[in-house]
Enzyme design. Structure first.
Site, PDB file in Angstrom:
ATOM      1  N   LYS A 258       0.849  -1.203   0.000  1.00  0.00           N
ATOM      2  CA  LYS A 258       0.000   0.000   0.000  1.00  0.00           C
ATOM      3  C   LYS A 258       0.878   1.245   0.000  1.00  0.00           C
ATOM      4  O   LYS A 258       1.690   1.443   0.894  1.00  0.00           O
ATOM      5  CB  LYS A 258      -0.915  -0.006   1.235  1.00  0.00           C
ATOM      6  CG  LYS A 258      -1.717   1.290   1.447  1.00  0.00           C
ATOM      7  CD  LYS A 258      -2.655   1.203   2.653  1.00  0.00           C
ATOM      8  CE  LYS A 258      -3.321   2.545   2.950  1.00  0.00           C
ATOM      9  NZ  LYS A 258      -4.181   2.510   4.159  1.00  0.00           N
ATOM     10  N   ASP A 263      -2.695  10.079   3.844  1.00  0.00           N
ATOM     11  CA  ASP A 263      -4.098   9.675   3.996  1.00  0.00           C
ATOM     12  C   ASP A 263      -4.827  10.638   4.913  1.00  0.00           C
ATOM     13  O   ASP A 263      -4.753  10.533   6.133  1.00  0.00           O
ATOM     14  CB  ASP A 263      -4.167   8.245   4.565  1.00  0.00           C
ATOM     15  CG  ASP A 263      -5.602   7.771   4.752  1.00  0.00           C
ATOM     16  OD1 ASP A 263      -6.524   8.433   4.225  1.00  0.00           O
ATOM     17  OD2 ASP A 263      -5.791   6.732   5.433  1.00  0.00           O
ATOM     18  N   LYS A 270     -10.334  12.577   8.416  1.00  0.00           N
ATOM     19  CA  LYS A 270      -9.860  12.127   9.730  1.00  0.00           C
ATOM     20  C   LYS A 270      -9.824  13.308  10.693  1.00  0.00           C
ATOM     21  O   LYS A 270      -9.701  14.449  10.268  1.00  0.00           O
ATOM     22  CB  LYS A 270      -8.430  11.576   9.606  1.00  0.00           C
ATOM     23  CG  LYS A 270      -8.316  10.232   8.928  1.00  0.00           C
ATOM     24  CD  LYS A 270      -6.867   9.769   8.905  1.00  0.00           C
ATOM     25  CE  LYS A 270      -6.739   8.409   8.229  1.00  0.00           C
ATOM     26  NZ  LYS A 270      -7.418   7.317   8.923  1.00  0.00           N
ATOM     27  N   ASP A 281       1.513   6.210   5.729  1.00  0.00           N
ATOM     28  CA  ASP A 281       0.550   5.258   5.159  1.00  0.00           C
ATOM     29  C   ASP A 281       1.074   4.572   3.892  1.00  0.00           C
ATOM     30  O   ASP A 281       0.361   3.799   3.255  1.00  0.00           O
ATOM     31  CB  ASP A 281      -0.779   5.981   4.888  1.00  0.00           C
ATOM     32  CG  ASP A 281      -1.986   5.062   5.025  1.00  0.00           C
ATOM     33  OD1 ASP A 281      -1.839   3.987   5.632  1.00  0.00           O
ATOM     34  OD2 ASP A 281      -3.058   5.419   4.505  1.00  0.00           O
ATOM     35  N   GLU A 342      -9.514   3.636   2.136  1.00  0.00           N
ATOM     36  CA  GLU A 342      -8.972   3.762   0.778  1.00  0.00           C
ATOM     37  C   GLU A 342      -7.916   2.719   0.458  1.00  0.00           C
ATOM     38  O   GLU A 342      -7.696   2.399  -0.715  1.00  0.00           O
ATOM     39  CB  GLU A 342      -8.398   5.182   0.576  1.00  0.00           C
ATOM     40  CG  GLU A 342      -6.948   5.378   1.040  1.00  0.00           C
ATOM     41  CD  GLU A 342      -6.739   5.181   2.537  1.00  0.00           C
ATOM     42  OE1 GLU A 342      -7.732   5.278   3.286  1.00  0.00           O
ATOM     43  OE2 GLU A 342      -5.600   4.916   2.971  1.00  0.00           O
ATOM     44  N   ARG A 344      -7.755  -0.526   0.903  1.00  0.00           N
ATOM     45  CA  ARG A 344      -8.286  -1.714   0.230  1.00  0.00           C
ATOM     46  C   ARG A 344      -8.697  -1.389  -1.197  1.00  0.00           C
ATOM     47  O   ARG A 344      -8.673  -2.247  -2.074  1.00  0.00           O
ATOM     48  CB  ARG A 344      -9.450  -2.291   1.054  1.00  0.00           C
ATOM     49  CG  ARG A 344     -10.608  -1.353   1.242  1.00  0.00           C
ATOM     50  CD  ARG A 344     -11.507  -1.732   2.413  1.00  0.00           C
ATOM     51  NE  ARG A 344     -10.956  -1.305   3.708  1.00  0.00           N
ATOM     52  CZ  ARG A 344     -11.542  -1.507   4.876  1.00  0.00           C
ATOM     53  NH1 ARG A 344     -12.702  -2.149   4.938  1.00  0.00           N
ATOM     54  NH2 ARG A 344     -11.000  -1.085   5.985  1.00  0.00           N
TER      55      ARG A 344
END
Ligand code: BES
Ligand code: MN
Ligand code: ZN
Length: 486
Positions: A258, A263, A270, A281, A342, A344
């Site tokens: 990933k 993020d 968030k 991330d 996001e 996945r």
């Protein structure tokens, strides 16, 4: 940092020419095999209450009588299992890394011999102990003067110890690369930066690298990956890096990392507190690059392909919205109920893309869920797999590399949570079992493969005063891949 073996010669430890002598003590008392000058110093310190035979306890002594090295550090190493030995080595190096020593010799006393695993653990601990982040911090303390480590061993152990040092150095270089990428802030470490890092690996270590641009991904039909990047002005990169050290007909191992370089959560924004940590991330991507580097440095006879879908997750007028439905590369549609799930969404397209390489097995690595941090904390990565043998191999690799994981379930009952009225699946379930439902989502894209998923949300970086990347799980992955080398 350079690590080599050094034969235990006639002058003994007391007669060694070195800037600092590190004595790892694998005993509960002053060991009988310790030379008199050193034994006397240790005995006196223990009597005075200045040293304890407890893993990680150290004693620094300057100009010990009868010892040639100006600096001596004793460090208790328990029973010399690799974990205790690493703890001892880290504590010992902490005592000297800020001083003038350029070269140190490390001896193991108390009846234990140097093995490959012990040598490797030493390299990991020392490399970690001297790491300093300086890329964007000119005021960071100067790099340690320490540049060379010699491991004092008997002739009989030299070959095994030497191999352990070599493996350890390759892993340490991979860990360093992963840490550097992950520690760099989001305005430095962009998808383009990660692509450039992969290109650099290609140049330096003979990897083959291909980078797909937005238009290439669109042509292929990666609707899920492209949905995540559509709110950002930073161009996405879909990176494919190959180390083909194995036989032509050997099916490759594929690692998918990933690579979200920041993020924010997107429209499902968030909270502000600790949002800076979402620059980490891309830790999965960093671990794929680090593992490729380590494996290439070892010139391992194995075929390894790293796939890194990389982009930012930001809110904007063009960003995805809760309720949007997208079509993944696999053809399955996804209702995006939460734009913060996001990871996945980019992984599923990469997992589908991986099929074209007819992999022997597929492992994805992702800072995927806060729920995994709640479940396992910062010590063990979460491991999910549709294959018991693969799961066991990965767990064993993690134990051997001092980079442990813990297996989590994938019962079909957990899949229910992903039901959607408007698409083949939703991208989130309820809060309960969040790490598992995330894995269940990925499993829908790997039905035809031997597949494992590592959720490294808790292990890829440290929060708080020691905030920073750990480089995990490069050690686990490297061990695993080397285990498949012929
Ligand atoms: N990158 C985060 C996961 C994460 C959160 C890692 C905290 C480390 C610390 C991921 O993209 C995310 O936001 N996951 C959500 C999923 C939820 C919306 C189902 C989470 O864990 O809150
Ligand atoms: Mn998120
Ligand atoms: Zn994320």
């Amino acid at each position: 940092m350079d690590f080599k073996t050094q034969l235990h010669g006639a002058p003994g430890l007391a007669g060694l020419s070195t800037d600092a002598l590190v004595v790892l003590v694998a005993a509960q008392q002053v060991p009988a095999d310790l030379e008199p000058a050193l034994a006397a110093a240790l005995e006196a310190a223990a009597k005075a209450g200045d040293f304890e035979f407890k893993a990680g306890k150290t004693l620094y002594a300057h100009r010990v009588e009868g010892v040639k090295a100006a600096r001596v550090v004793f460090a208790a190493a328990g029973d010399a299992n690799p974990k205790s030995l690493a703890k001892a080595a880290a504590a010992a190096v902490a005592q000297i890394k800020g001083g003038g020593a350029k070269q140190i010799s490390v001896a193991l006393v108390g009846g234990a011999n140097w093995t490959g695993a012990r040598a490797e653990a030493l390299v990991g601990a020392v490399s970690d102990a001297v790491y300093v982040y300086r890329e964007t911090k000119p005021s960071a303390p100067p790099a340690s003067a320490l540049a060379a480590v010699r491991v004092v061993c008997d002739k009989a152990d030299a070959a095994e110890a030497g191999a352990g040092l070599k493996r350890g150095m390759a892993i340490a270089d991979g860990v360093a690369l992963a840490r550097r990428c992950a520690n760099l802030p989001g305005n430095h470490c962009t998808p383009s930066f990660l692509a450039a890092q992969a290109q650099q690996l290609a140049k330096d270590h003979g990897l083959k690298v291909e980078v797909l641009e937005r238009k290439d991904c669109a042509k292929l039909g990666m609707g899920s990956f492209l949905a995540v990047t559509q709110g950002s002005d930073e161009p996405p990169k879909f990176i494919v890096a190959r180390w083909m050290g194995g036989a032509k007909n050997q099916a490759p191992i594929v690692l998918v990392g990933k690579g979200i370089t920041f993020d924010s959560g997107g429209i499902s924004l968030k909270p502000g507190a600790e949002m800076d940590e979402m620059k980490f991330d891309m830790g999965g991507a960093a671990s794929v690059l680090g593992t490729l580097r380590a494996v290439a440095e070892m010139k391992a006879k194995v075929n390894l392909i790293g796939i890194i879908p990389s982009c930012e997750n930001l809110p904007s007028g063009t960003a995805i919205k809760p309720g949007d439905v997208v079509t993944s590369l696999s053809g399955q549609t996804i209702e995006i109920l939460n734009t913060d799930a996001e990871g996945r969404l980019i992984l599923c397209d990469a997992l589908t893309y991986a099929e074209r390489f007819k992999p022997a097995l597929l492992v994805d690595i992702a800072t995927l869920t806060g729920a995994c941090v709640i479940a396992l904390g910062a010590h063990r990565s979460g491991l999910f797999s549709n294959d018991d043998e693969l799961a066991a191999e990965l767990l064993a690799a993690g134990d051997a590399a001092l980079d442990p994981a813990w297996r989590m379930p994938l019962d079909e009952e957990y899949d229910e949570a992903l039901k959607s009225n408007f698409a083949d699946m939703a991208n989130v379930g309820s809060r309960a079992g969040g790490a598992i439902t995330a894995a269940k989502f990925l499993q829908r894209y790997t039905a035809k493969q031997r597949w494992a998923h590592l959720d490294i949300a808790g292990t890829a970086w440290k929060s708080g005063a020691a905030k920073g990347s750990t480089g995990r799980p490069v050690p686990l992955l490297t061990h695993f891949v080397l285990g498949h080398a012929r």
